[in-house]
Scaffold this active site. Structure first.
Site, PDB file in Angstrom:
ATOM      1  N   CYS A  67     -25.349   5.045   7.752  1.00 48.74           N
ATOM      2  CA  CYS A  67     -26.069   4.624   6.544  1.00 48.74           C
ATOM      3  C   CYS A  67     -27.270   5.516   6.261  1.00 48.74           C
ATOM      4  CB  CYS A  67     -26.525   3.172   6.687  1.00 48.74           C
ATOM      5  SG  CYS A  67     -25.172   1.976   6.865  1.00 48.74           S
TER       6      CYS A  67
ATOM      7  N   CYS B   4     -18.869   6.141   6.065  1.00 46.78           N
ATOM      8  CA  CYS B   4     -18.824   4.679   6.195  1.00 46.78           C
ATOM      9  C   CYS B   4     -17.803   4.297   7.262  1.00 46.78           C
ATOM     10  CB  CYS B   4     -18.484   4.032   4.854  1.00 46.78           C
ATOM     11  SG  CYS B   4     -18.852   2.267   4.767  1.00 46.78           S
TER      12      CYS B   4
ATOM     13  N   CYS C 263     -26.548  -0.230  -1.599  1.00 40.90           N
ATOM     14  CA  CYS C 263     -25.466  -0.915  -0.886  1.00 40.90           C
ATOM     15  C   CYS C 263     -26.019  -2.185  -0.240  1.00 40.90           C
ATOM     16  CB  CYS C 263     -24.861   0.005   0.170  1.00 40.90           C
ATOM     17  SG  CYS C 263     -23.544  -0.771   1.147  1.00 40.90           S
TER      18      CYS C 263
ATOM     19  N   CYS D  79     -26.172   8.282   3.982  1.00 41.31           N
ATOM     20  CA  CYS D  79     -25.405   7.874   2.804  1.00 41.31           C
ATOM     21  C   CYS D  79     -26.327   7.806   1.598  1.00 41.31           C
ATOM     22  CB  CYS D  79     -24.751   6.510   3.043  1.00 41.31           C
ATOM     23  SG  CYS D  79     -23.774   5.911   1.642  1.00 41.31           S
TER      24      CYS D  79
ATOM     25  N   LYS E 166       0.829  -1.213   0.000  1.00 42.36           N
ATOM     26  CA  LYS E 166       0.000   0.000   0.000  1.00 42.36           C
ATOM     27  C   LYS E 166       0.857   1.253   0.000  1.00 42.36           C
ATOM     28  CE  LYS E 166      -1.455   1.820   3.660  1.00 42.36           C
ATOM     29  NZ  LYS E 166      -1.231   2.947   4.608  1.00 42.36           N
TER      30      LYS E 166
END
Length: 425
Positions: A351, A344, A360, A354, A274
């Protein structure tokens, strides 16, 4: 009539038998072929009958050149006729006119060129590829609704006010320093960001830059002083060792600069895939892969952007790179990191606010259900055992909410203060 076929030319053999019924004539047989050979089977007593037959069946004379060619054709047909064994002789007996002789594979040099060219050529057998298997190999999988979900994430991230936008690795290096020093500071900030909030990483980098964040200065600084500069990043003791060993390798092998490849970066102590991909993007302006951290790993699995659930960020990176267009590899990291820091969340994701809550597959599943307040008609008196279980959860949720509201304020417990590195006198 008897007909024999060969590969070059069809030869006809005419067999005729005449039986004279008159008492003045006797039986006579004559065989006339195109090659000009006449084999008469007449008896000596039948001379008059043979004369009459020859008068009626006069054959035109054939030139000697034509006779030679036809004799060669007959000889070739005899050579190319297949030899039947005893097992197949019975099946082909009586059907000889319908049998076709296969030519020989090799070329006889004794034959004229005209006859050699008339031979049947070998057929080239080509196998067609299975189109169904080929289509399966080229099948490109992608999530069904990922474009709309990505558009909603961009809309929610349009303000760019997440911690990663102001205190990420792109904001931690000295813009006035030389190019190789800037690249080194980007790498150091990425190494310190592991298991650490962006706020803590930015504060540590500010102290390192004031001290002199170069390869030579870090090598000249002892471990005690370097620990004071980067404290309280996560695993600061281990990162002190990594910084020292990495600086030594960069000084010896790269002249104080950082490698310009992922393979060279992952060789450095404390640098993972990463960090390597992010360093290539930020420091060298080269997109080599997707930088997947805990936020990208979590959100990709929640949104269903992977064929199967992955267990670690490296598996997530490989799965995303299989279908995500390459032009989005650089953008997807900071988009999902900021989205994971604001909406998130790892625990109790928001949620309800969102925009992807209707598409989702994990929406409203990771958040615990809210209990009604005390005194509400639907509320029930929990037992003592349930109180003992829910009170710690409420305390942890309060701590999480306090951290969300004021993430830049870090509290240090007395036990942590005792582990603080001692300052040099």
């Amino acid at each position: 009539m008897l007909c024999v076929r060969c590969s070059t030319r069809v030869c006809y053999v005419v067999v005729q038998c005449f039986k004279m019924t008159s008492p003045y004539f006797l039986q006579s047989h004559s065989i006339i072929t195109r090659s000009g050979n006449q084999n008469a089977g007449c008896t000596p007593e039948a001379s008059l009958g043979s004369k009459l037959t020859n008068r009626r069946r006069k054959v035109d004379t054939v030139s000697s050149v034509t006779v030679k060619v036809e004799e060669e054709e007959a000889r070739v047909s005899e050579q190319n006729r297949p030899t039947l064994d005893h097992s197949s002789a019975g099946s082909c007996h009586g059907a000889l006119p319908h049998c076709t002789a296969h030519p020989k594979a090799e070329t006889d040099p004794a034959l004229p060129l005209s006859l050699q060219g008339r031979r049947r050529r070998q057929l080239k057998v080509e196998y067609e590829e299975n189109k169904d298997v080929k289509a399966l190999k080229k099948e490109h999988w992608e999530p069904p609704d990922w474009k709309r979900q990505l558009g909603y994430i961009r809309e929610m991230r349009s303000a760019r006010n997440a911690p990663v936008d102001n205190m990420g690795a792109e904001k931690c290096y000295d813009t006035q320093a030389s190019a190789h020093v800037r690249r080194f500071q980007v790498l150091v900030s990425l190494m310190l960001s592991s298991q650490t909030r962006d706020q803590v990483t930015a504060a540590a980098m500010q102290k390192l830059r004031a001290h002199g964040c170069t390869v030579a200065n870090l090598l000249a600084t002892d471990d005690q002083k370097l620990g004071e500069l980067i404290y309280p990043v996560g695993f600061w003791r281990t990162k002190v060792k990594f910084l020292k060993r990495t600086s030594a390798m960069l000084q010896e092998e790269y002249g104080g600069d950082i490698p310009d490849s992922v393979e060279g970066l992952v060789r450095l102590p404390g640098v993972g895939p990463k960090m390597a991909h992010l360093a290539m993007d930020i420091a060298w302006d080269k997109v080599s892969g997707i930088g997947v951290d805990t936020h990208v790993h979590r959100i990709s699995n929640r949104l269903g952007w992977l064929k199967t659930l992955t267990k670690n960020p490296e598996e997530t990176r490989k799965a995303l790179e299989e279908w995500l267009p390459r032009e989005l590899w650089s953008e997807i990291n900071w988009l999902l990191v900021g989205f994971g820091q604001q909406v998130c969340l790892p625990v109790n994701p928001l949620c309800s606010v969102c925009l992807n809550q209707h598409s989702c597959p994990s929406a409203h599943k990771n958040s615990p259900t809210k209990r009604p307040k005390a005194g509400h008609p639907r509320s029930t008196c929990p037992s003592s055992s349930s109180k003992a279980k829910t009170e710690p959860e409420q305390e942890s949720s309060v701590k999480d909410e306090r951290t969300k509201v004021e993430p830049w304020q870090t509290t240090v417990s007395p036990s942590t203060q005792r582990r603080r590195p001692k300052k040099q006198s």
